[in-house]
Scaffold this active site. Structure first.
Site, PDB file in Angstrom:
ATOM      1  N   ASP A  30       0.856  -1.182   0.000  1.00 43.00           N
ATOM      2  CA  ASP A  30       0.000   0.000   0.000  1.00 43.00           C
ATOM      3  C   ASP A  30       0.889   1.227   0.000  1.00 43.00           C
ATOM      4  O   ASP A  30       1.972   1.212   0.590  1.00 43.00           O
ATOM      5  CB  ASP A  30      -0.949   0.019   1.204  1.00 43.00           C
ATOM      6  CG  ASP A  30      -2.187   0.859   0.921  1.00 43.00           C
ATOM      7  OD1 ASP A  30      -3.265   0.274   0.699  1.00 43.00           O
ATOM      8  OD2 ASP A  30      -2.067   2.111   0.885  1.00 43.00           O
ATOM      9  N   LYS A  35      -0.742   3.028   7.032  1.00 42.89           N
ATOM     10  CA  LYS A  35      -1.449   1.750   6.975  1.00 42.89           C
ATOM     11  C   LYS A  35      -0.460   0.596   7.130  1.00 42.89           C
ATOM     12  O   LYS A  35      -0.677  -0.341   7.894  1.00 42.89           O
ATOM     13  CB  LYS A  35      -2.140   1.637   5.605  1.00 42.89           C
ATOM     14  CG  LYS A  35      -3.541   1.095   5.672  1.00 42.89           C
ATOM     15  CD  LYS A  35      -4.262   1.210   4.349  1.00 42.89           C
ATOM     16  CE  LYS A  35      -5.570   1.942   4.549  1.00 42.89           C
ATOM     17  NZ  LYS A  35      -6.452   1.946   3.388  1.00 42.89           N
ATOM     18  N   THR A  86     -11.634   2.633  -6.724  1.00 44.51           N
ATOM     19  CA  THR A  86     -12.163   3.182  -7.979  1.00 44.51           C
ATOM     20  C   THR A  86     -13.387   4.041  -7.631  1.00 44.51           C
ATOM     21  O   THR A  86     -14.515   3.693  -7.957  1.00 44.51           O
ATOM     22  CB  THR A  86     -12.568   2.063  -8.963  1.00 44.51           C
ATOM     23  OG1 THR A  86     -13.364   1.089  -8.266  1.00 44.51           O
ATOM     24  CG2 THR A  86     -11.364   1.375  -9.561  1.00 44.51           C
ATOM     25  N   PHE A 252     -31.958  -9.314   0.316  1.00 42.44           N
ATOM     26  CA  PHE A 252     -31.996  -7.934  -0.193  1.00 42.44           C
ATOM     27  C   PHE A 252     -33.428  -7.426  -0.347  1.00 42.44           C
ATOM     28  O   PHE A 252     -33.729  -6.634  -1.228  1.00 42.44           O
ATOM     29  CB  PHE A 252     -31.209  -7.804  -1.513  1.00 42.44           C
ATOM     30  CG  PHE A 252     -29.737  -7.689  -1.255  1.00 42.44           C
ATOM     31  CD1 PHE A 252     -28.988  -8.800  -0.886  1.00 42.44           C
ATOM     32  CD2 PHE A 252     -29.095  -6.475  -1.339  1.00 42.44           C
ATOM     33  CE1 PHE A 252     -27.645  -8.700  -0.603  1.00 42.44           C
ATOM     34  CE2 PHE A 252     -27.741  -6.355  -1.064  1.00 42.44           C
ATOM     35  CZ  PHE A 252     -27.018  -7.474  -0.696  1.00 42.44           C
ATOM     36  N   GLY A 256     -35.534  -0.125   3.899  1.00 42.68           N
ATOM     37  CA  GLY A 256     -34.701   0.697   4.780  1.00 42.68           C
ATOM     38  C   GLY A 256     -34.516   2.096   4.248  1.00 42.68           C
ATOM     39  O   GLY A 256     -35.303   2.572   3.415  1.00 42.68           O
ATOM     40  N   CYS A 263     -19.761   0.735  -2.474  1.00 37.43           N
ATOM     41  CA  CYS A 263     -19.902   0.100  -3.789  1.00 37.43           C
ATOM     42  C   CYS A 263     -21.168   0.500  -4.549  1.00 37.43           C
ATOM     43  O   CYS A 263     -21.076   1.067  -5.632  1.00 37.43           O
ATOM     44  CB  CYS A 263     -19.842  -1.413  -3.642  1.00 37.43           C
ATOM     45  SG  CYS A 263     -18.206  -1.991  -3.147  1.00 37.43           S
ATOM     46  N   LYS A 266     -21.584   4.218  -6.098  1.00 38.86           N
ATOM     47  CA  LYS A 266     -20.630   4.585  -7.156  1.00 38.86           C
ATOM     48  C   LYS A 266     -20.717   3.629  -8.343  1.00 38.86           C
ATOM     49  O   LYS A 266     -20.548   4.035  -9.489  1.00 38.86           O
ATOM     50  CB  LYS A 266     -19.203   4.648  -6.599  1.00 38.86           C
ATOM     51  CG  LYS A 266     -18.545   3.292  -6.378  1.00 38.86           C
ATOM     52  CD  LYS A 266     -17.066   3.421  -6.097  1.00 38.86           C
ATOM     53  CE  LYS A 266     -16.412   2.101  -5.775  1.00 38.86           C
ATOM     54  NZ  LYS A 266     -16.297   1.154  -6.885  1.00 38.86           N
ATOM     55  N   LYS A 324     -23.762   0.006   7.071  1.00 30.93           N
ATOM     56  CA  LYS A 324     -24.359  -1.241   7.535  1.00 30.93           C
ATOM     57  C   LYS A 324     -23.591  -1.689   8.770  1.00 30.93           C
ATOM     58  O   LYS A 324     -22.537  -1.131   9.083  1.00 30.93           O
ATOM     59  CB  LYS A 324     -24.349  -2.300   6.438  1.00 30.93           C
ATOM     60  CG  LYS A 324     -22.981  -2.772   6.025  1.00 30.93           C
ATOM     61  CD  LYS A 324     -23.182  -4.029   5.213  1.00 30.93           C
ATOM     62  CE  LYS A 324     -21.971  -4.460   4.487  1.00 30.93           C
ATOM     63  NZ  LYS A 324     -22.179  -5.653   3.715  1.00 30.93           N
TER      64      LYS A 324
END
Ligand code: NAD
Length: 433
Positions: A30, A35, A86, A252, A256, A263, A266, A324
């Protein structure tokens, strides 16, 4: 096998640690020195259940190492994974591929011997071609293949998902690359996880198609919830009523506050852009993204309505900030727009999240962060349950009634039953019931 993982975030670190656990020799790279320093000291840069034990165990066994030096990290690696971010490109919603392209260039310069470059980042169709072009241009002598291997793990359950995936998608036509990928994933193949080989472009599209479909499912049930509220139905009954149909499936289908996270928002946007550019628009996904965006703000209005139509000067207790449970990830969490709208309406925000506070502090200002739910709830005018952490599933309702200034809860995850809240004298509103 020798494996290098470029990018040690939620996906790179989990994947790297799991590959090491299978017995491969893994270097996680990285460019963020803090990190890597933390990882070298056994401190996890992210919260993910089970990760610390997995990482420290494999590091101790000598199968997992960490470095900021990409050239050093990929030395001798048969497979080099690109697992960098990304994010959405500011302004237009296209995927920002600058990290992927930069990683490809750096990898190119350090390649020795036949190497499989595996794109694990979620990238628009055609990115594999571009990565191949970048590497070829930077190092015309390099012997390599570029493979697409999108990742489907879920934060909060990432290790289990990586080790027991529903499927592994591998996009390549190169036989040598196929052999390397098969060997790499052999431990999973033995678990009977299906290894799906396909063209690189199909693999790239598969990832976006999966996320767009799941986002659509969530948005669909959210609209059914609104309809239930308008005409008198219970969305949980409806969800069960449709979910038991095998063609639909029950997952799913929890109504809510709208999907969030690193994810779906975007990736749906990026797919919309890719499809528009290709002259083949995905109008369902366009609508899903727009409906979901509106929904988060509508949730704040639900809280305001529960507070009697005005939150000016009132204390709103927010339970849960992350998008979440079981993650510290705040990227595109619905809590952010909900809190911003409440703040703009004059509310004073007190919030508690079991793991998300550090990340939340980077994106939400003027919030009083509390060490536990009770500090947030005490003397609050209204509460909003935004993330369904286990710690919020069995709160002492009598105590809620006793400590709040006016006991009122907007339960945006349908954790509690309306009847039991009514019995305890707590004014309550859920989603679609
Ligand atoms: P992240 O931001 O947590 O991690 C990316 C890491 O890459 C960062 O630590 C960054 O410092 C590092 N990095 C960037 N450029 C680098 C370079 N040139 N060399 C070395 N390190 C570099 O991101 P993430 O959540 O792990 O996501 C990575 C990719 O995986 C994205 O494309 C994402 O869409 C996809 N994905 C994410 C998830 C998820 O649940 N987070 C699931 C499936 C797929």
């Amino acid at each position: 096998m020798r494996v290098a993982m470029i990018g040690s975030g939620y996906v790179g670190l989990v994947s790297g640690a799991c590959f090491a656990d299978f017995g491969h020799d893994v270097v996680c790279v990285d460019k963020d020195p803090s990190k890597i320093e933390r990882l070298n000291n056994g401190i996890m840069p992210i919260y993910e259940p089970g990760l610390e034990q997995l990482v420290t165990g494999n590091a101790r066994a000598g199968r997992l190492t960490f470095t900021t030096d990409l050239a050093e990290g990929i030395k001798g690696a048969e497979a080099v994974f690109i697992a960098v971010g990304t994010p959405s490109r500011r302004g237009d919603g296209h995927a920002d591929l600058s990290y992927v392209h930069a990683a490809a260039k750096e990898i190119a310069e350090a390649l020795e011997g036949y190497t499989v470059i595996v794109n694990k980042s979620t990238v628009p169709v055609g990115t594999g071609d571009e990565v191949e072009r970048i590497i070829r241009e930077a190092n015309p002598q390099a012997d390599f293949a570029v493979v697409s291997n999108p990742e489907f793990l879920r934060e909060g359950a990432a290790i289990g998902d990586f080790k027991r995936p529903d499927r592994i998608v591998i996009g390549t036509q190169d036989d040598r690359a196929k052999a390397v990928m098969t060997e790499l994933y052999r431990p999973l193949f033995l678990n009977q996880s299906p290894l799906l080989f396909m063209g690189r472009r199909s693999a790239e599209i598969t990832k976006y198609a999966a996320n767009a479909f799941l986002a659509t499912k969530i948005t669909f049930i959210n609209e059914m919830a609104d309809l239930c509220e308008a005409v008198g139905g219970n969305v949980q009954d409806v969800a069960r009523g449709i979910g038991l149909d095998n063609r639909i499936g029950g997952k799913f289908l929890n109504a809510g506050p709208g999907y969030g996270g690193s994810c779906f928002p975007k990736d749906t946007l990026a797919l919309v852009k890719t499809a528009q550019d290709a002259g083949s628009p995905v109008r369902i996904v366009e609508t899903v993204a727009a409906v979901n965006e509106d929904r988060k703000r509508a949730m704040a209005q639900k809280v305001i309505a529960l507070a009697g139509g005005d939150v000016r000067g009132k204390v709103v207790a927010i339970l849960g900030l992350t998008f979440k449970p079981n993650t510290d990830d705040m990227r595109d969490s619905p809590a952010i727009p909900i809190i911003e709208v409440l703040q703009a309406a004059g509310a004073i925000i007190r919030a508690h999240d079991p793991e998300g506070e550090t990340q939340a502090r980077l994106v939400l200002t003027n919030v009083e962060y509390c060490a536990n739910p009770w500090d947030a709830l005490t003397d609050a005018d209204v509460a909003a349950l935004v993330t369904e952490w286990d710690a919020f599933r069995a709160l002492d309702l009598d105590r809620i009634k006793a400590v709040m200034k006016t006991p009122a809860m907007a339960d945006l995850r349908n954790v509690y039953r309306p009847e039991e809240m009514a019995r305890r004298g707590i004014t309550y509103v859920g989603i679609g019931r």
